[in-house]
Write an enzyme that holds these catalytic residues in place. Structure first.
Site, PDB file in Angstrom:
ATOM      1  N   LYS A 216      35.996  42.088  41.117  1.00  0.00           N
ATOM      2  CA  LYS A 216      36.847  42.939  40.835  1.00  0.00           C
ATOM      3  C   LYS A 216      37.282  42.924  39.511  1.00  0.00           C
ATOM      4  O   LYS A 216      38.265  41.970  39.423  1.00  0.00           O
ATOM      5  CB  LYS A 216      38.046  43.033  41.919  1.00  0.00           C
ATOM      6  CG  LYS A 216      39.049  44.352  42.147  1.00  0.00           C
ATOM      7  CD  LYS A 216      40.000  44.202  42.933  1.00  0.00           C
ATOM      8  CE  LYS A 216      40.968  45.157  42.980  1.00  0.00           C
ATOM      9  NZ  LYS A 216      40.643  46.631  43.211  1.00  0.00           N
TER      10      LYS A 216
HETATM   11  C1  LIG Z   1      36.553  50.288  43.413  1.00  0.00           C
HETATM   12  C2  LIG Z   1      37.411  49.938  44.669  1.00  0.00           C
HETATM   13  N1  LIG Z   1      36.499  49.753  45.830  1.00  0.00           N
HETATM   14  C3  LIG Z   1      37.276  49.387  47.310  1.00  0.00           C
HETATM   15  C4  LIG Z   1      38.674  49.084  46.910  1.00  0.00           C
HETATM   16  C5  LIG Z   1      39.520  48.914  48.293  1.00  0.00           C
HETATM   17  O1  LIG Z   1      39.293  47.361  48.352  1.00  0.00           O
HETATM   18  P1  LIG Z   1      40.467  46.583  49.049  1.00  0.00           P
HETATM   19  O2  LIG Z   1      41.851  46.866  48.423  1.00  0.00           O
HETATM   20  O3  LIG Z   1      40.262  45.155  49.219  1.00  0.00           O
HETATM   21  O4  LIG Z   1      40.525  47.191  50.693  1.00  0.00           O
HETATM   22  C6  LIG Z   1      39.385  48.923  45.675  1.00  0.00           C
HETATM   23  C7  LIG Z   1      40.902  48.501  45.607  1.00  0.00           C
HETATM   24  N2  LIG Z   1      41.553  49.004  44.601  1.00  0.00           N
HETATM   25  C8  LIG Z   1      42.783  48.387  44.201  1.00  0.00           C
HETATM   26  C9  LIG Z   1      43.153  48.956  42.952  1.00  0.00           C
HETATM   27  C10 LIG Z   1      43.843  50.328  42.763  1.00  0.00           C
HETATM   28  C11 LIG Z   1      44.465  50.568  41.434  1.00  0.00           C
HETATM   29  O5  LIG Z   1      44.593  51.819  41.308  1.00  0.00           O
HETATM   30  O6  LIG Z   1      44.357  49.764  40.673  1.00  0.00           O
HETATM   31  C12 LIG Z   1      43.867  48.362  45.364  1.00  0.00           C
HETATM   32  O7  LIG Z   1      43.476  49.388  46.357  1.00  0.00           O
HETATM   33  O8  LIG Z   1      44.892  47.836  45.103  1.00  0.00           O
HETATM   34  C13 LIG Z   1      38.633  49.362  44.542  1.00  0.00           C
HETATM   35  O9  LIG Z   1      39.134  49.148  43.200  1.00  0.00           O
END
Ligand SMILES: Cc1[nH+]cc(COP(=O)(O)O)c(CN[C@@H](CCC(=O)O)C(=O)O)c1O
Length: 306
Positions: A158
């Protein structure tokens, strides 16, 4: 501060929100060399509790590895700092944003001389895609921008710099009147949203792109797979989903720490199912909220009580 939070943790110190400053020649600002997390603390029946904090923190350290970034704070230190940060601001629920990044020393692509900085902020954050979205779903468009391939940059890390792709896709969607984008990967198959993973339901079975589809290994994705299987559903979590399958799906939904479980009701103006939250989406979504709000004592190992 308008979000009624006034403290941020930076490398061991609790600093005032307005003092939480960095130098304009910070490496991470110029080159996207940061790694971050997004987690939620829920106001549960047993008090504020962070959902799957250990997994989020573990992913933060994992994300730093490809960049040889040394986060010089232990899991215990970051956990204590986060709990203290939430307590100090008396937030019953909040969104938690840890970040580690290459700081200020000298510029140039190589971060070799730059220190690694770590900070944690928390703030109240409601439904990521709008209060209505959880119940009524959202309309999305397939972005003209493809996801970067995992062969080009580790999509399972990330990394802050990755999110210009998310910004391009998401803003293109919103400019065109949609709430969010679906991003295809280099091969033209479904990857995920700009900030969410995606699930598809067809003939009573659940599908979600596998990790080799250039997606983030989402923690909410993992949670939903576990909950859906516990509800008796078959979940295919290592598939490749073609663009056309988005139009023949019975149901679609996003998952994420911020997005939680958000139904998708239209893709490029083609209605999904009957155009409202699908029944299996609703069942999985209800179970998700029942668990995170601790209306059941199952999965208690997923909670770090504040
Ligand atoms: C590209 C991406 N894909 C999938 C997810 C879902 O991952 P998880 O949170 O582990 O279930 C997130 C989280 N996106 C984070 C950032 C959002 C933002 O606007 O900044 C979040 O959901 O916190 C992503 O950024």
């Amino acid at each position: 501060d308008e979000m009624d939070v006034d403290t941020i943790w930076m490398d061991g110190e609790f600093v005032d929100w307005d003092e939480a400053q960095i130098h304009v020649l910070t490496h991470g600002l110029h080159y996207g060399s940061g790694v971050f997390e997004g987690a939620r603390c829920y106001d549960t029946a047993q008090g504020p509790a962070i959902f799957r904090w250990e997994e989020h923190l573990e992913r933060l350290y994992q994300s730093a590895k490809p960049y040889e970034m040394e986060i010089d704070h232990t899991v215990e230190e970051l956990t204590e700092a986060t709990i203290e940060l939430i307590r100090r601001q008396e937030l019953p629920s909040c969104y938690i944003r840890p970040i580690a990044f290459y700081g200020y020393d000298s510029l140039g692509v190589s971060p070799r001389n730059c220190p690694t900085k770590t900070a944690i902020a928390v703030w109240p954050w409601g439904a990521y895609l709008g209060e209505e979205a959880i119940e009524r779903g959202i309309d999305v468009m397939i972005s003209s921008w493809r996801k970067h391939a995992s062969s080009q940059i580790p999509t399972n890390a990330k990394t802050t710099g990755l999110y210009v792709n998310s910004m391009l896709a998401g803003e293109e969607a919103r400019r065109n009147g949609y709430a969010e984008a679906i991003v295809l990967n280099k091969e033209g198959n479904v990857a995920e949203g700009p900030g969410e993973n995606i699930f598809l339901v067809r003939d009573g079975e659940i599908y979600t792109p596998g990790l080799s589809e250039s997606i983030l290994d989402g923690i909410t994705r993992d949670t939903v797979i576990t909950l859906a299987e516990d509800l008796g559903y078959t979940v295919h979590d290592n598939v490749s989903i073609s663009r056309g399958e988005l139009n023949t799906a019975d149901e679609l939904f996003f998952t994420g720490s911020a997005a939680e479980v958000t139904p998708i009701r239209k893709v490029d103006n083609v209605v999904v199912g009957d155009g409202s939250r699908g029944p299996i989406t609703e069942e999985v979504q209800s179970r998700f909220f029942e668990v995170v709000e601790r209306e059941t004592d199952e999965y208690d190992e997923w909670f770090t009580y504040v």
